[in-house]
Design a protein around this motif. Structure first.
Motif, PDB file in Angstrom:
ATOM      1  N   LEU A  27       0.944  24.040 -15.111  1.00 50.42           N
ATOM      2  CA  LEU A  27       0.359  25.119 -15.841  1.00 50.42           C
ATOM      3  C   LEU A  27       1.283  26.017 -16.584  1.00 50.42           C
ATOM      4  CD1 LEU A  27      -2.814  26.238 -13.981  1.00 50.42           C
ATOM      5  CD2 LEU A  27      -2.693  24.920 -16.162  1.00 50.42           C
ATOM      6  N   GLY A  28       2.623  25.974 -15.709  1.00 53.05           N
ATOM      7  CA  GLY A  28       3.793  26.885 -16.097  1.00 53.05           C
ATOM      8  C   GLY A  28       4.488  26.510 -17.261  1.00 53.05           C
ATOM      9  N   ILE A  29       4.185  24.974 -17.553  1.00 48.71           N
ATOM     10  CA  ILE A  29       5.180  24.348 -18.680  1.00 48.71           C
ATOM     11  C   ILE A  29       4.643  25.246 -20.084  1.00 48.71           C
ATOM     12  CG2 ILE A  29       5.021  22.420 -20.330  1.00 48.71           C
ATOM     13  CD1 ILE A  29       4.759  20.712 -17.689  1.00 48.71           C
ATOM     14  N   ASP A  30       3.603  25.555 -20.037  1.00 46.52           N
ATOM     15  CA  ASP A  30       3.092  26.514 -21.457  1.00 46.52           C
ATOM     16  C   ASP A  30       3.801  27.645 -21.236  1.00 46.52           C
ATOM     17  OD1 ASP A  30       1.126  24.349 -21.302  1.00 46.52           O
ATOM     18  OD2 ASP A  30      -0.228  25.496 -20.554  1.00 46.52           O
ATOM     19  N   ASN A  31       3.709  28.378 -20.074  1.00 47.34           N
ATOM     20  CA  ASN A  31       4.615  29.585 -20.251  1.00 47.34           C
ATOM     21  C   ASN A  31       6.032  29.557 -20.559  1.00 47.34           C
ATOM     22  OD1 ASN A  31       4.471  32.389 -19.853  1.00 47.34           O
ATOM     23  ND2 ASN A  31       3.828  32.471 -17.821  1.00 47.34           N
ATOM     24  N   LEU A  32       6.521  28.386 -19.921  1.00 43.52           N
ATOM     25  CA  LEU A  32       7.985  28.146 -20.047  1.00 43.52           C
ATOM     26  C   LEU A  32       8.527  27.999 -21.463  1.00 43.52           C
ATOM     27  CD1 LEU A  32      10.384  28.432 -18.063  1.00 43.52           C
ATOM     28  CD2 LEU A  32      10.121  25.828 -17.549  1.00 43.52           C
ATOM     29  N   ILE A  33       7.587  27.303 -22.233  1.00 42.26           N
ATOM     30  CA  ILE A  33       8.043  26.969 -23.470  1.00 42.26           C
ATOM     31  C   ILE A  33       7.947  28.365 -24.390  1.00 42.26           C
ATOM     32  CG2 ILE A  33       7.024  25.943 -25.690  1.00 42.26           C
ATOM     33  CD1 ILE A  33       6.328  23.776 -24.060  1.00 42.26           C
ATOM     34  N   PHE A  34       6.843  29.139 -24.260  1.00 42.20           N
ATOM     35  CA  PHE A  34       6.643  30.389 -24.720  1.00 42.20           C
ATOM     36  C   PHE A  34       7.920  31.227 -24.425  1.00 42.20           C
ATOM     37  CE2 PHE A  34       5.286  34.987 -24.786  1.00 42.20           C
ATOM     38  CZ  PHE A  34       4.716  35.056 -26.076  1.00 42.20           C
ATOM     39  N   ILE A  35       8.445  31.395 -23.176  1.00 43.14           N
ATOM     40  CA  ILE A  35       9.462  32.312 -22.846  1.00 43.14           C
ATOM     41  C   ILE A  35      10.866  31.779 -23.381  1.00 43.14           C
ATOM     42  CG2 ILE A  35      10.928  32.751 -20.790  1.00 43.14           C
ATOM     43  CD1 ILE A  35       8.281  32.890 -18.861  1.00 43.14           C
ATOM     44  N   SER A  36      10.897  30.406 -23.394  1.00 44.30           N
ATOM     45  CA  SER A  36      12.196  29.637 -24.171  1.00 44.30           C
ATOM     46  C   SER A  36      12.360  30.204 -25.708  1.00 44.30           C
ATOM     47  CB  SER A  36      12.135  28.090 -24.049  1.00 44.30           C
ATOM     48  OG  SER A  36      12.354  27.981 -22.449  1.00 44.30           O
ATOM     49  N   ILE A  37      11.332  30.048 -26.284  1.00 44.35           N
ATOM     50  CA  ILE A  37      11.151  30.398 -27.763  1.00 44.35           C
ATOM     51  C   ILE A  37      11.347  31.814 -27.863  1.00 44.35           C
ATOM     52  CG2 ILE A  37       9.825  30.539 -29.932  1.00 44.35           C
ATOM     53  CD1 ILE A  37       8.623  28.007 -28.948  1.00 44.35           C
ATOM     54  N   LEU A  38      10.715  32.574 -27.175  1.00 46.65           N
ATOM     55  CA  LEU A  38      10.861  34.215 -27.204  1.00 46.65           C
ATOM     56  C   LEU A  38      12.273  34.727 -26.874  1.00 46.65           C
ATOM     57  CD1 LEU A  38       8.814  36.409 -27.661  1.00 46.65           C
ATOM     58  CD2 LEU A  38       8.696  36.677 -25.482  1.00 46.65           C
ATOM     59  N   THR A  39      12.837  34.220 -25.782  1.00 44.79           N
ATOM     60  CA  THR A  39      14.385  34.739 -25.423  1.00 44.79           C
ATOM     61  C   THR A  39      15.225  34.182 -26.370  1.00 44.79           C
ATOM     62  OG1 THR A  39      14.327  32.836 -23.756  1.00 44.79           O
ATOM     63  CG2 THR A  39      13.548  35.045 -23.125  1.00 44.79           C
ATOM     64  N   ASN A  40      14.879  32.954 -27.015  1.00 39.42           N
ATOM     65  CA  ASN A  40      16.122  32.404 -28.050  1.00 39.42           C
ATOM     66  C   ASN A  40      15.947  33.409 -29.123  1.00 39.42           C
ATOM     67  OD1 ASN A  40      17.005  30.418 -26.441  1.00 39.42           O
ATOM     68  ND2 ASN A  40      15.664  28.707 -27.280  1.00 39.42           N
ATOM     69  N   LYS A  41      15.244  34.082 -29.338  1.00 42.68           N
ATOM     70  CA  LYS A  41      15.597  35.020 -30.485  1.00 42.68           C
ATOM     71  C   LYS A  41      16.162  36.325 -30.217  1.00 42.68           C
ATOM     72  CE  LYS A  41      12.863  34.630 -33.725  1.00 42.68           C
ATOM     73  NZ  LYS A  41      13.077  33.896 -35.100  1.00 42.68           N
ATOM     74  N   LEU A  42      16.756  36.603 -28.889  1.00 40.67           N
ATOM     75  CA  LEU A  42      17.382  37.707 -28.567  1.00 40.67           C
ATOM     76  C   LEU A  42      18.887  37.382 -28.905  1.00 40.67           C
ATOM     77  CD1 LEU A  42      15.870  38.494 -25.090  1.00 40.67           C
ATOM     78  CD2 LEU A  42      15.619  39.845 -27.042  1.00 40.67           C
ATOM     79  N   PRO A  43      19.618  38.388 -28.615  1.00 38.83           N
ATOM     80  CA  PRO A  43      21.268  38.030 -28.687  1.00 38.83           C
ATOM     81  C   PRO A  43      21.525  37.256 -27.626  1.00 38.83           C
ATOM     82  CG  PRO A  43      20.696  40.257 -29.292  1.00 38.83           C
ATOM     83  CD  PRO A  43      19.477  39.689 -28.864  1.00 38.83           C
ATOM     84  N   ILE A  44      22.627  36.501 -27.868  1.00 36.11           N
ATOM     85  CA  ILE A  44      22.915  35.354 -26.867  1.00 36.11           C
ATOM     86  C   ILE A  44      23.075  35.903 -25.691  1.00 36.11           C
ATOM     87  CG2 ILE A  44      24.823  33.711 -26.259  1.00 36.11           C
ATOM     88  CD1 ILE A  44      25.068  32.972 -29.285  1.00 36.11           C
ATOM     89  N   GLU A  45      23.915  37.223 -25.486  1.00 35.43           N
ATOM     90  CA  GLU A  45      24.425  37.706 -24.172  1.00 35.43           C
ATOM     91  C   GLU A  45      23.085  38.229 -23.297  1.00 35.43           C
ATOM     92  OE1 GLU A  45      24.509  40.858 -27.503  1.00 35.43           O
ATOM     93  OE2 GLU A  45      25.146  38.718 -27.172  1.00 35.43           O
ATOM     94  N   MET A  46      21.969  38.134 -24.148  1.00 38.46           N
ATOM     95  CA  MET A  46      20.898  39.041 -23.217  1.00 38.46           C
ATOM     96  C   MET A  46      19.778  38.006 -23.096  1.00 38.46           C
ATOM     97  SD  MET A  46      20.208  42.203 -26.156  1.00 38.46           S
ATOM     98  CE  MET A  46      18.769  42.628 -25.198  1.00 38.46           C
ATOM     99  N   ARG A  47      20.065  36.660 -23.564  1.00 40.20           N
ATOM    100  CA  ARG A  47      18.892  35.688 -23.227  1.00 40.20           C
ATOM    101  C   ARG A  47      18.701  35.268 -21.769  1.00 40.20           C
ATOM    102  NH1 ARG A  47      20.600  31.801 -28.152  1.00 40.20           N
ATOM    103  NH2 ARG A  47      20.000  33.100 -30.016  1.00 40.20           N
TER     104      ARG A  47
END
Length: 260
Positions: A27-47
């Motif tokens: 079930l965490g796979i769904d959440n992990l995909i969302f987190i990955s896409i979301l944080t990749n929109k941040l500046p590199i040093e903040m991800r």
């Protein structure tokens, strides 16, 4: 203490723990995909910092929800009826969470396509999330998945200790896998679109569950695994084409040097 020792000696408890850990990770796979896409929109040093903080806060929230498990179970009681179907707090949370996921995936797909078009025309892509907004959205979606998984866990075991251990183990696995998955998605643009399609499908599944239509999770994850396998073959084919092109270019360069 005696109850805990009894659980440690009970094979059924260990089997329930293994099943719950596996369920929480899947079930965490769904959440992990969302987190990955979301944080990749941040500046590199903040991800990476955002991923660690978001997942850590999600762990605290899940443990807090487990501490109020008697209240969580009552969320399945119908509040009112719409078209012959009784809607509970759980249903409303799933519908709202699914709607949020569909909206977010659609918005990200639009931004991804727009950024690609601007890139072709010399435009630049830009981060669209603040650090606090990313953390907030991670927690909102994790709340939806947490309530659903806890209610499912209650039907699998009556021991809260097992639930606590399963949640901690699953979140630790998410914390370990978050950065490699995010980096992999970031390096492969086609994976981004595939992951966003997964999120949209999961969002629609949550809405259907909230409206009383059960969608077996096996169908969802089988479709995701099949799509991921096809994309893996496409990535392998692209890599081989690049290798052949590089070898051909190297051969042509060698022939030019020999002629000279």
């Amino acid at each position: 203490m005696e109850a805990t020792l009894a659980l440690l000696q009970d094979p059924a408890a260990w089997a329930a723990l293994a099943t719950l850990v596996a369920m929480e990770i899947v079930l965490g796979i769904d959440n992990l995909i969302f987190i990955s896409i979301l944080t990749n929109k941040l500046p590199i040093e903040m991800r990476e910092k955002a991923r660690k903080i978001g997942i850590s806060l999600a762990l605290l929230m899940r443990l807090g929800l487990l501490a109020t498990i008697a209240f969580i179970v009552t969320l399945t009681q119908p509040l009112f009826t719409v078209l012959g179907h009784g809607l509970s707090w759980r249903d409303l949370i799933l519908i709202a969470g699914g709607g949020f996921l569909v909206w977010k995936a659609t918005r990200e797909i639009h931004q991804h396509v727009t950024a690609a078009e601007e890139g072709e025309e010399g435009g630049t892509t830009k981060a669209v999330h603040s650090f606090a907004a990313a953390i907030g959205q991670i927690l909102v979606l994790d709340l939806v998945f947490s309530i659903d998984s806890i209610i499912t866990a209650v039907g699998m075991t009556e021991h809260v200790q097992i639930m606590f251990v399963a949640v901690i183990a699953a979140v630790m696995a998410m914390l370990f896998a978050a950065t490699p998955l995010a980096n992999f998605i970031n390096r492969n643009p086609t994976i981004v679109m595939l992951a966003l399609a997964f999120l949209m499908m999961i969002g629609m599944t949550l809405i259907a569950e909230g409206l009383g239509t059960h969608v077996p999770k096996g169908y969802i994850y089988t479709a995701m695994a099949f799509s991921a396998a096809v994309e893996g073959l496409n990535m392998l084919a692209r890599q081989r084409r690049r290798q052949r092109r590089a070898a051909r270019e190297a051969g042509e360069a060698s022939e030019v040097r020999e002629i000279r």
